[in-house]
Structure formats: structure tokens, C-alpha cells
Scaffold this motif. Structure first.
Motif, PDB file in Angstrom:
ATOM      1  N   LEU A 164       0.900  -1.304   0.150  1.00  0.00           N
ATOM      2  CA  LEU A 164       0.139  -0.066  -0.002  1.00  0.00           C
ATOM      3  C   LEU A 164       0.638   1.194  -0.135  1.00  0.00           C
ATOM      4  N   ASN A 165       1.998   1.212   0.771  1.00  0.00           N
ATOM      5  CA  ASN A 165       2.769   2.334   0.805  1.00  0.00           C
ATOM      6  C   ASN A 165       3.592   2.625  -0.470  1.00  0.00           C
ATOM      7  N   SER A 166       3.930   1.538  -1.164  1.00  0.00           N
ATOM      8  CA  SER A 166       4.506   1.688  -2.538  1.00  0.00           C
ATOM      9  C   SER A 166       3.536   2.276  -3.609  1.00  0.00           C
ATOM     10  N   LEU A 167       2.240   1.722  -3.572  1.00  0.00           N
ATOM     11  CA  LEU A 167       1.364   2.024  -4.513  1.00  0.00           C
ATOM     12  C   LEU A 167       1.032   3.332  -4.501  1.00  0.00           C
ATOM     13  N   VAL A 168       0.790   3.938  -3.337  1.00  0.00           N
ATOM     14  CA  VAL A 168       0.354   5.413  -2.880  1.00  0.00           C
ATOM     15  C   VAL A 168       1.594   6.251  -3.289  1.00  0.00           C
ATOM     16  N   GLN A 169       2.833   6.119  -2.959  1.00  0.00           N
ATOM     17  CA  GLN A 169       3.931   6.907  -3.481  1.00  0.00           C
ATOM     18  C   GLN A 169       4.212   6.990  -4.778  1.00  0.00           C
ATOM     19  N   THR A 170       4.127   5.906  -5.486  1.00  0.00           N
ATOM     20  CA  THR A 170       4.380   5.493  -6.935  1.00  0.00           C
ATOM     21  C   THR A 170       3.489   6.385  -7.540  1.00  0.00           C
ATOM     22  N   VAL A 171       1.886   6.151  -7.372  1.00  0.00           N
ATOM     23  CA  VAL A 171       1.256   6.674  -8.232  1.00  0.00           C
ATOM     24  C   VAL A 171       1.236   8.232  -8.069  1.00  0.00           C
ATOM     25  N   MET A 172       1.398   8.855  -6.911  1.00  0.00           N
ATOM     26  CA  MET A 172       1.592  10.177  -6.424  1.00  0.00           C
ATOM     27  C   MET A 172       2.738  10.823  -7.275  1.00  0.00           C
ATOM     28  N   THR A 173       3.633  10.039  -7.552  1.00  0.00           N
ATOM     29  CA  THR A 173       5.030  10.642  -8.188  1.00  0.00           C
ATOM     30  C   THR A 173       4.775  10.545  -9.661  1.00  0.00           C
ATOM     31  N   VAL A 206      16.399  11.791 -17.987  1.00  0.00           N
ATOM     32  CA  VAL A 206      17.560  11.345 -17.527  1.00  0.00           C
ATOM     33  C   VAL A 206      17.743  11.190 -16.028  1.00  0.00           C
ATOM     34  N   ILE A 207      17.565  10.051 -15.522  1.00  0.00           N
ATOM     35  CA  ILE A 207      17.842   9.611 -14.171  1.00  0.00           C
ATOM     36  C   ILE A 207      19.160   9.109 -13.720  1.00  0.00           C
ATOM     37  N   ASP A 208      19.949   9.995 -13.028  1.00  0.00           N
ATOM     38  CA  ASP A 208      21.213   9.906 -12.753  1.00  0.00           C
ATOM     39  C   ASP A 208      21.426   8.659 -11.523  1.00  0.00           C
ATOM     40  N   HIS A 209      20.971   7.519 -11.810  1.00  0.00           N
ATOM     41  CA  HIS A 209      20.817   6.568 -11.014  1.00  0.00           C
ATOM     42  C   HIS A 209      20.900   5.081 -11.695  1.00  0.00           C
ATOM     43  N   LEU A 210      21.187   4.148 -10.745  1.00  0.00           N
ATOM     44  CA  LEU A 210      21.147   3.037 -11.702  1.00  0.00           C
ATOM     45  C   LEU A 210      19.525   2.375 -11.811  1.00  0.00           C
ATOM     46  N   THR A 211      18.855   2.462 -11.008  1.00  0.00           N
ATOM     47  CA  THR A 211      17.394   2.186 -10.932  1.00  0.00           C
ATOM     48  C   THR A 211      16.363   3.106 -10.956  1.00  0.00           C
ATOM     49  N   CYS A 212      15.136   3.033 -10.953  1.00  0.00           N
ATOM     50  CA  CYS A 212      14.019   4.053 -10.968  1.00  0.00           C
ATOM     51  C   CYS A 212      13.851   4.255  -9.581  1.00  0.00           C
ATOM     52  N   GLU A 213      14.594   5.079  -8.737  1.00  0.00           N
ATOM     53  CA  GLU A 213      14.530   5.244  -7.334  1.00  0.00           C
ATOM     54  C   GLU A 213      13.752   6.491  -7.252  1.00  0.00           C
ATOM     55  N   ILE A 214      12.945   6.467  -6.394  1.00  0.00           N
ATOM     56  CA  ILE A 214      11.875   7.670  -5.882  1.00  0.00           C
ATOM     57  C   ILE A 214      12.320   8.995  -5.839  1.00  0.00           C
ATOM     58  N   LEU A 215      13.573   9.021  -4.859  1.00  0.00           N
ATOM     59  CA  LEU A 215      14.066  10.395  -4.919  1.00  0.00           C
ATOM     60  C   LEU A 215      14.904  11.019  -6.119  1.00  0.00           C
ATOM     61  N   ALA A 216      15.491   9.909  -7.050  1.00  0.00           N
ATOM     62  CA  ALA A 216      15.975  10.454  -8.161  1.00  0.00           C
ATOM     63  C   ALA A 216      14.888  11.162  -9.072  1.00  0.00           C
ATOM     64  N   VAL A 273       6.724  14.987  -0.457  1.00  0.00           N
ATOM     65  CA  VAL A 273       7.653  14.925   1.012  1.00  0.00           C
ATOM     66  C   VAL A 273       7.004  14.369   2.069  1.00  0.00           C
ATOM     67  N   LEU A 274       5.906  15.164   2.201  1.00  0.00           N
ATOM     68  CA  LEU A 274       5.038  15.025   3.526  1.00  0.00           C
ATOM     69  C   LEU A 274       4.738  13.336   3.870  1.00  0.00           C
ATOM     70  N   ILE A 275       4.183  12.726   2.518  1.00  0.00           N
ATOM     71  CA  ILE A 275       3.730  11.286   2.628  1.00  0.00           C
ATOM     72  C   ILE A 275       4.993  10.487   2.832  1.00  0.00           C
ATOM     73  N   MET A 276       5.953  10.942   2.241  1.00  0.00           N
ATOM     74  CA  MET A 276       7.369  10.257   2.197  1.00  0.00           C
ATOM     75  C   MET A 276       8.067  10.214   3.640  1.00  0.00           C
ATOM     76  N   THR A 277       7.759  11.267   4.237  1.00  0.00           N
ATOM     77  CA  THR A 277       8.272  11.563   5.759  1.00  0.00           C
ATOM     78  C   THR A 277       7.509  10.807   6.642  1.00  0.00           C
ATOM     79  N   VAL A 278       6.225  10.843   6.472  1.00  0.00           N
ATOM     80  CA  VAL A 278       5.363  10.029   7.576  1.00  0.00           C
ATOM     81  C   VAL A 278       5.503   8.487   7.416  1.00  0.00           C
ATOM     82  N   ALA A 279       5.611   8.153   5.886  1.00  0.00           N
ATOM     83  CA  ALA A 279       5.914   6.567   5.682  1.00  0.00           C
ATOM     84  C   ALA A 279       7.140   6.262   6.401  1.00  0.00           C
TER      85      ALA A 279
END
Length: 314
Positions: A154-163, A173-183, A196-202
Motif C-alpha cells: 500500500l505504501n509503495s502504490l500510494v507513493q508511486t502513483v503520486m509521483t 535522464v535519471i542519474d541512478h542505476l534504478t528507478c528510485e523515487i528520490l531520483a 515529501v510529506l507522505i514520504m516523511t510520514v511513511a
């Protein structure tokens, strides 16, 4: 800027460590070897926990979940990473990136909760050994494992959809090896304060609270172990939770070192290598730790291997 000025993003380019082309083949072979070890080691733990009736306990049920989780986690990131190491374009589709983020974030969140659940199991086993079969009954430990997966997903679905519903600035261009949410959040043009708020709470709910519960559990466990009179009894009690404690230290130690160390441009490449190690080395070491530090697992492995060797000779 108006929303209509944003160009639709259909794919992303993962360029992490691409500035070191001489390392690409080495990293490819290293990750491939480690991935095979992860698959074999964790699959073996799952198989023996099913085949050996002595391991049909809550502890090994949770361990089987952890091994399955590590297989899924690495399978969502390492195979695409191997392709990127040998590919010239290093591209991933928009949907593929979203799926990879859902898997990695969800499985990482699940592991945080699952490690706390395993700590509670060890607390009950050592602090209330006589009531352990009653407290940790099948209904309870199956529900605990199931809710670990549900909360993480559930945490993953909420944060991914909101992003992924937010507009990107045409920069894919993502300066990372994977699709990481912060990148990915760095590429978004609109306001990300809610993200950011939801990520902090999570992070508080799924990182800080489980770590606090683990710490409290081991305070009570250590107190109970120190009250045991015989040295042999103390050693046996500690051996039942030493493997889990080692995995917790490895998992949270790597995560804290990765995300809380000071960032700078000079350490960017090292951060990516540390991140790669964090996502690969920890799942690889988990079955090794449980095999080396657990007598029951070692005996079960020997039993399964000897049985198969006997059948092979026949």
C-alpha cells in the motif's frame, strides 16, 4: 510555466555509473554472480523450511517470507540493471520504471515491517517460552506476515502513483542505476510538498517505528538472557536470535549509511556503488547468515542434500 508546455515522458534513461565505461563489464559479471547466489541461497532456505517438519515454526515461516522477499526484490532490480550495463541506450519505458519503483519500494517497506515482526517473535520465544506456542499460533503469525506485505504494498502504490502522475520537465535522464523515487522527484516540475510529506510520514511509520520496536524487543531479550543462570542456557538463548540481529544490523546499518551520510558531488559515484551493494549484498548474505549461525538450518540443509545425493546415486 503552464502544464501544456510540458512534453510527455514515455521513457527514462538510467545513466548511473555510465561515466565509468571501463567498469561496466566488471559490474555486469559481479552482479550476475551475486544474483545467482541470491537465487540459489534463498531458494534453498525456502525449500528446506517446507520439506523439514522441524522447521515448521513461526521463526522459519518468517524466514521463508524474508527469503522470498529478497528474491523478488533483487529480481525487480538486478536483471534490468544487467541489461543497462551492456546496453548503449540504457533506456527503460515509463511503465517499466513505474513497475520497478512499485516493486523495490514495496518490498523494501515490507522488509522493514517483517524484521520488526521477527523481533517480536524472538521476544516471545525467549521472554515467554512456556506461552510461546499459544501466543504465536498459526493464525497470528500468518496474519502478521500478511499485514507486513499489505502495508508495504500500500505504501509503495500510494507513493508511486503520486509521483508518476505529476508532470516531468521534459528531462527524462535519471542519474541512478534504478528507478528510485528520490531520483525521479528531482525531475518533476510541479509542487512535490505533498509527496515529501507522505514520504516523511511513511519513513517514520515504516523505518523509525519498526527500528524502535526491534530495539525495545532486544532490550527485553537481553535482560531475560542475562537472568539465565547457566552459561550454556545463555548461549543457547542468544543463538536463537543472533542471526536475526545480524540481519537487522546489516539491513539498517547499510540503509542509514546510504541515506544519512553527507552528500557531495565528489562522493556521487561512491554513493551509487554503495547503493548497488546495499541492494545486492544484503539479500545475498541473509541466507548465509542464517545457515552459518543456526544449527537447525545447517542440519536441515545436510539432510536435504544427503537425501538428494542418495537418490542421485540410485
Amino acid at each position: 510555466m503552464k502544464m501544456e508546455n510540458y512534453s510527455a515522458v514515455t521513457e527514462f534513461f538510467l545513466v548511473g555509473l555510465s561515466q565509468y565505461p571501463e567498469l561496466q563489464l566488471f559490474l555486469f559479471m559481479l552482479c550476475l554472480i551475486m544474483y545467482v547466489i541470491i537465487l540459489l541461497g534463498n531458494s534453498l532456505l525456502i525449500i528446506i523450511s517446507i520439506l523439514d517438519s522441524r522447521l515448521h515454526t513461526p521463526m522459519y515461516f518468517f524466514l521463508g517470507n524474508l527469503s522470498f522477499l529478497d528474491i523478488c526484490y533483487t529480481s525487480s532490480s538486478i536483471p534490468p540493471m544487467l541489461i543497462m550495463f551492456r546496453s548503449e541506450t540504457k533506456s527503460i519505458s515509463f511503465i517499466g520504471c513505474a513497475l520497478q519503483m512499485v516493486a523495490s519500494l514495496g518490498l523494501g517497506s515490507t522488509e522493514c515491517v517483517l524484521l520488526a515482526v521477527m523481533a517480536y517473535d524472538r521476544y516471545v520465544a525467549i521472554c515467554n517460552p512456556l506461552r510461546y506456542p499459544i501466543i504465536m499460533n498459526r493464525v497470528l503469525y500468518v496474519h502478521m506476515a500478511a499485514w507486513s506485505w499489505i502495508i508495504g504494498c500500500l505504501n509503495s502504490l500510494v507513493q508511486t502513483v503520486m509521483t508518476m502522475v505529476l508532470p516531468f520537465c521534459g528531462n527524462n535522464v535519471i542519474d541512478h542505476l534504478t528507478c528510485e523515487i528520490l531520483a525521479l522527484l528531482k525531475l518533476i516540475c510541479s509542487d512535490i510538498s505533498m509527496n515529501v510529506l507522505i514520504m516523511t510520514v511513511a519513513s517514520i511509520v515504516l523505518l523509525v517505528l519498526p527500528l524502535l520496536l526491534i530495539f525495545i524487543s532486544y532490550v527485553f531479550i537481553l535482560s531475560s538472557i542475562l537472568r539465565i543462570n547457566s552459561a550454556e542456557g545463555r548461549k543457547k538463548a542468544f543463538s536463537t536470535c543472533s542471526a536475526h540481529l545480524t540481519v537487522v544490523i546489516l539491513f539498517y546499518g547499510s540503509a542509514l549509511f546510504m541515506y544519512m551520510k553527507p552528500k557531495s558531488k565528489d562522493t556521487k559515484a561512491s554513493d551509487e556503488i554503495i547503493g548497488l551493494s546495499y541492494g545486492v549484498i544484503t539479500p545475498m548474505l541473509n541466507p548465509i547468515i542464517y545457515s552459518l549461525r543456526n544449527k537447525e538450518v545447517k542440519e536441515a540443509v545436510k539432510k536435504v542434500l544427503s537425501r538428494h545425493l542418495h537418490l542421485w546415486k540410485i
